[in-house]
Design a protein around this motif. Structure first.
Motif, PDB file in Angstrom:
ATOM      1  N   VAL A 133      -6.025   7.670   6.612  1.00 36.64           N
ATOM      2  CA  VAL A 133      -7.131   8.315   5.924  1.00 36.64           C
ATOM      3  C   VAL A 133      -7.076   8.021   4.431  1.00 36.64           C
ATOM      4  CG1 VAL A 133      -8.250  10.500   5.389  1.00 36.64           C
ATOM      5  CG2 VAL A 133      -7.199  10.160   7.630  1.00 36.64           C
ATOM      6  N   VAL A 134      -8.222   7.587   3.923  1.00 39.55           N
ATOM      7  CA  VAL A 134      -8.369   7.366   2.486  1.00 39.55           C
ATOM      8  C   VAL A 134      -9.520   8.244   2.013  1.00 39.55           C
ATOM      9  CG1 VAL A 134      -8.936   5.702   0.678  1.00 39.55           C
ATOM     10  CG2 VAL A 134      -7.493   5.033   2.604  1.00 39.55           C
ATOM     11  N   SER A 135      -9.274   9.043   1.015  1.00 37.19           N
ATOM     12  CA  SER A 135     -10.282   9.966   0.518  1.00 37.19           C
ATOM     13  C   SER A 135     -10.768   9.511  -0.849  1.00 37.19           C
ATOM     14  CB  SER A 135      -9.684  11.374   0.417  1.00 37.19           C
ATOM     15  OG  SER A 135     -10.611  12.271  -0.160  1.00 37.19           O
ATOM     16  N   GLN A 136     -12.079   9.449  -1.006  1.00 37.94           N
ATOM     17  CA  GLN A 136     -12.668   9.029  -2.272  1.00 37.94           C
ATOM     18  C   GLN A 136     -13.544  10.161  -2.792  1.00 37.94           C
ATOM     19  OE1 GLN A 136     -14.365   5.102  -2.000  1.00 37.94           O
ATOM     20  NE2 GLN A 136     -15.434   5.311  -3.948  1.00 37.94           N
ATOM     21  N   HIS A 137     -13.450  10.387  -4.092  1.00 38.88           N
ATOM     22  CA  HIS A 137     -14.185  11.509  -4.673  1.00 38.88           C
ATOM     23  C   HIS A 137     -14.666  11.168  -6.073  1.00 38.88           C
ATOM     24  CE1 HIS A 137     -15.158  15.712  -5.528  1.00 38.88           C
ATOM     25  NE2 HIS A 137     -14.612  15.521  -6.709  1.00 38.88           N
ATOM     26  N   PRO A 138     -15.891  11.486  -6.476  1.00 42.18           N
ATOM     27  CA  PRO A 138     -16.889  12.184  -5.678  1.00 42.18           C
ATOM     28  C   PRO A 138     -17.635  11.222  -4.758  1.00 42.18           C
ATOM     29  CG  PRO A 138     -17.774  11.738  -7.843  1.00 42.18           C
ATOM     30  CD  PRO A 138     -16.342  11.227  -7.854  1.00 42.18           C
ATOM     31  N   SER A 139     -18.419  11.750  -3.848  1.00 45.61           N
ATOM     32  CA  SER A 139     -19.205  10.894  -2.968  1.00 45.61           C
ATOM     33  C   SER A 139     -20.503  10.467  -3.653  1.00 45.61           C
ATOM     34  CB  SER A 139     -19.506  11.617  -1.648  1.00 45.61           C
ATOM     35  OG  SER A 139     -20.205  12.816  -1.907  1.00 45.61           O
TER      36      SER A 139
ATOM     37  N   ARG B 280       1.424  -2.261   4.483  1.00 52.18           N
ATOM     38  CA  ARG B 280       2.006  -3.390   5.210  1.00 52.18           C
ATOM     39  C   ARG B 280       2.482  -2.924   6.576  1.00 52.18           C
ATOM     40  NH1 ARG B 280       3.077  -8.159   2.800  1.00 52.18           N
ATOM     41  NH2 ARG B 280       2.773  -8.262   0.553  1.00 52.18           N
ATOM     42  N   ILE B 281       2.191  -3.736   7.555  1.00 49.17           N
ATOM     43  CA  ILE B 281       2.736  -3.507   8.888  1.00 49.17           C
ATOM     44  C   ILE B 281       3.169  -4.844   9.431  1.00 49.17           C
ATOM     45  CG2 ILE B 281       1.246  -1.518   9.339  1.00 49.17           C
ATOM     46  CD1 ILE B 281      -0.420  -3.343  11.114  1.00 49.17           C
ATOM     47  N   GLN B 282       4.110  -4.846  10.315  1.00 46.91           N
ATOM     48  CA  GLN B 282       4.567  -6.080  10.964  1.00 46.91           C
ATOM     49  C   GLN B 282       4.884  -7.178   9.955  1.00 46.91           C
ATOM     50  OE1 GLN B 282       1.919  -7.388  14.063  1.00 46.91           O
ATOM     51  NE2 GLN B 282       1.523  -5.321  14.780  1.00 46.91           N
ATOM     52  N   GLY B 283       5.752  -6.867   9.024  1.00 46.23           N
ATOM     53  CA  GLY B 283       6.184  -7.890   8.075  1.00 46.23           C
ATOM     54  C   GLY B 283       5.187  -8.112   6.967  1.00 46.23           C
ATOM     55  N   GLU B 284       4.543  -9.291   6.935  1.00 44.47           N
ATOM     56  CA  GLU B 284       3.620  -9.604   5.848  1.00 44.47           C
ATOM     57  C   GLU B 284       2.196  -9.166   6.150  1.00 44.47           C
ATOM     58  OE1 GLU B 284       5.682 -13.579   3.891  1.00 44.47           O
ATOM     59  OE2 GLU B 284       3.956 -13.772   5.207  1.00 44.47           O
ATOM     60  N   ASN B 285       1.952  -8.623   7.308  1.00 44.34           N
ATOM     61  CA  ASN B 285       0.588  -8.274   7.663  1.00 44.34           C
ATOM     62  C   ASN B 285       0.146  -6.981   7.009  1.00 44.34           C
ATOM     63  OD1 ASN B 285       0.226 -10.497   9.445  1.00 44.34           O
ATOM     64  ND2 ASN B 285       1.583  -9.460  10.880  1.00 44.34           N
ATOM     65  N   THR B 286      -1.152  -6.862   6.854  1.00 43.43           N
ATOM     66  CA  THR B 286      -1.727  -5.747   6.111  1.00 43.43           C
ATOM     67  C   THR B 286      -2.892  -5.136   6.871  1.00 43.43           C
ATOM     68  OG1 THR B 286      -1.148  -6.663   3.962  1.00 43.43           O
ATOM     69  CG2 THR B 286      -3.026  -5.190   4.020  1.00 43.43           C
ATOM     70  N   GLU B 287      -2.995  -3.814   6.790  1.00 38.65           N
ATOM     71  CA  GLU B 287      -4.206  -3.121   7.223  1.00 38.65           C
ATOM     72  C   GLU B 287      -4.817  -2.485   5.995  1.00 38.65           C
ATOM     73  OE1 GLU B 287      -3.823  -1.313  11.692  1.00 38.65           O
ATOM     74  OE2 GLU B 287      -2.819  -0.236  10.074  1.00 38.65           O
ATOM     75  N   ALA B 288      -6.136  -2.530   5.885  1.00 43.60           N
ATOM     76  CA  ALA B 288      -6.816  -1.909   4.757  1.00 43.60           C
ATOM     77  C   ALA B 288      -7.763  -0.839   5.270  1.00 43.60           C
ATOM     78  CB  ALA B 288      -7.593  -2.959   3.955  1.00 43.60           C
ATOM     79  N   PHE B 289      -7.697   0.338   4.677  1.00 42.56           N
ATOM     80  CA  PHE B 289      -8.540   1.462   5.060  1.00 42.56           C
ATOM     81  C   PHE B 289      -9.377   1.878   3.864  1.00 42.56           C
ATOM     82  CE2 PHE B 289      -6.691   2.120   9.165  1.00 42.56           C
ATOM     83  CZ  PHE B 289      -5.420   1.584   9.039  1.00 42.56           C
ATOM     84  N   PHE B 290     -10.599   2.315   4.168  1.00 44.18           N
ATOM     85  CA  PHE B 290     -11.567   2.536   3.107  1.00 44.18           C
ATOM     86  C   PHE B 290     -11.881   4.000   2.877  1.00 44.18           C
ATOM     87  CE2 PHE B 290     -13.012  -1.607   1.790  1.00 44.18           C
ATOM     88  CZ  PHE B 290     -12.434  -2.395   2.754  1.00 44.18           C
ATOM     89  N   GLY B 291     -12.184   4.307   1.630  1.00 45.71           N
ATOM     90  CA  GLY B 291     -12.735   5.604   1.310  1.00 45.71           C
ATOM     91  C   GLY B 291     -14.197   5.666   1.731  1.00 45.71           C
ATOM     92  N   GLN B 292     -14.768   6.837   1.544  1.00 51.52           N
ATOM     93  CA  GLN B 292     -16.152   7.054   1.977  1.00 51.52           C
ATOM     94  C   GLN B 292     -17.166   6.402   1.038  1.00 51.52           C
ATOM     95  OE1 GLN B 292     -13.790   9.268   1.200  1.00 51.52           O
ATOM     96  NE2 GLN B 292     -13.994  11.177   2.355  1.00 51.52           N
ATOM     97  N   GLY B 293     -16.705   6.016  -0.135  1.00 52.79           N
ATOM     98  CA  GLY B 293     -17.604   5.412  -1.102  1.00 52.79           C
ATOM     99  C   GLY B 293     -18.170   6.434  -2.074  1.00 52.79           C
ATOM    100  N   THR B 294     -18.541   5.948  -3.248  1.00 52.51           N
ATOM    101  CA  THR B 294     -19.173   6.780  -4.278  1.00 52.51           C
ATOM    102  C   THR B 294     -20.477   6.133  -4.696  1.00 52.51           C
ATOM    103  OG1 THR B 294     -17.055   7.587  -5.148  1.00 52.51           O
ATOM    104  CG2 THR B 294     -18.961   7.701  -6.624  1.00 52.51           C
ATOM    105  N   ARG B 295     -21.536   6.888  -4.557  1.00 51.81           N
ATOM    106  CA  ARG B 295     -22.850   6.391  -4.999  1.00 51.81           C
ATOM    107  C   ARG B 295     -23.036   6.819  -6.450  1.00 51.81           C
ATOM    108  NH1 ARG B 295     -25.910   2.707  -3.280  1.00 51.81           N
ATOM    109  NH2 ARG B 295     -25.790   3.521  -1.162  1.00 51.81           N
ATOM    110  N   LEU B 296     -23.003   5.846  -7.346  1.00 53.00           N
ATOM    111  CA  LEU B 296     -23.180   6.130  -8.775  1.00 53.00           C
ATOM    112  C   LEU B 296     -24.601   5.785  -9.186  1.00 53.00           C
ATOM    113  CD1 LEU B 296     -22.226   6.767 -11.677  1.00 53.00           C
ATOM    114  CD2 LEU B 296     -21.452   4.397 -11.833  1.00 53.00           C
TER     115      LEU B 296
END
Lengths: 118, 113
Positions: free
Chosen positions: A3-9, A99-115
């Motif tokens: 979980v990645v939390s982004q604030h404000p939305s 990082r998972i499994q050595g050099e591999n990567t997972e990226a998870f996103f926040g909900q985004g901010t509408r500016l």
């Protein structure tokens, strides 16, 4: 997934003011955090990459003095849009990778901010 | 610079049909990631691929990491209305000094009930 939390939305600000956006990884320590910008009906454009405790690496064409990134800990990164102008209005999205499994990567996103800069 | 190409750019399909989309690059990738983005939301990770030739499923979704490490495809079987959205492929470049992940331009999927 993680979980990645982004604030404000959503944020509306006056032209010339600064806006800070926070990005937190809630249940993992992020190797790296990324900031993206997305215009309507377009893909995500990488703005900068930051590792905890070091200066952010900005992509070509992104003004580092305009978009200040602070990566204070392994779970928190902030993006400050300084002296915002209407052309800075956009959808800003952060992601945190682990990082998972050595050099591999997972990226998870926040909900985004509408500016919206008026 | 590095680029990811995604095709098709958009798709309009009938509910129940299968969907296939792919992602190609001239660069070699260490990792392929597939995301779905709903309007006004951040992308959500669907499938992650780590080895050349790897085939991975997640429910009705199946994705493969191309043997050349320069391409990947995503299949959706028996599409339903909630599959509507933009699908992005993303990749982590081979032997980069940090975990840089770049995105393709996206495939917009519309499902007609």
């Amino acid at each position: 997934g993680a979980v990645v939390s982004q604030h404000p939305s959503r944020v509306i600000c006056k032209s010339g003011t600064s806006v800070k956006i926070e990005c937190r990884s809630l249940d993992f320590q992020a190797t790296t955090m990324f900031w993206y910008r997305q215009f309507p009906k377009q893909s995500l454009m990488l703005m900068a990459t930051s590792n905890e405790g070091s200066k952010a690496t900005y992509e070509q064409g992104v003004e580092k003095d305009k978009f200040l990134i602070n990566h204070a800990s392994l779970t928190l990164s902030t993006l400050t849009v300084t002296s915002a102008h209407p052309e800075d209005s956009s959808f800003y999205i952060c992601s945190a990778s682990r990082r998972i499994q050595g050099e591999n990567t997972e990226a998870f996103f926040g909900q985004g901010t509408r500016l919206t800069v008026v | 610079g590095q680029q990811l190409n995604q095709s098709p750019q958009s798709m309009f399909i009938q509910e129940g049909e299968d969907v296939s989309m792919n992602c190609t690059s001239s660069s070699i990738f260490n990792t392929w990631l597939w995301y779905k983005q709903d309007p006004g939301e951040g992308p959500v990770l669907l499938i992650a691929l780590y080895k050349a030739g790897e085939l991975t499923s997640n429910g009705r979704l199946t994705a493969q990491f191309g043997i050349t490490r320069k391409d990947s495809f995503l299949n959706i079987s028996a599409s339903i209305p909630s599959d509507v959205g933009i699908y992005f492929c993303a990749g982590q470049l081979w032997r980069t000094s940090y975990d840089k992940v770049i995105f393709g331009p996206g495939t917009s999927l519309s499902v007609i009930p």
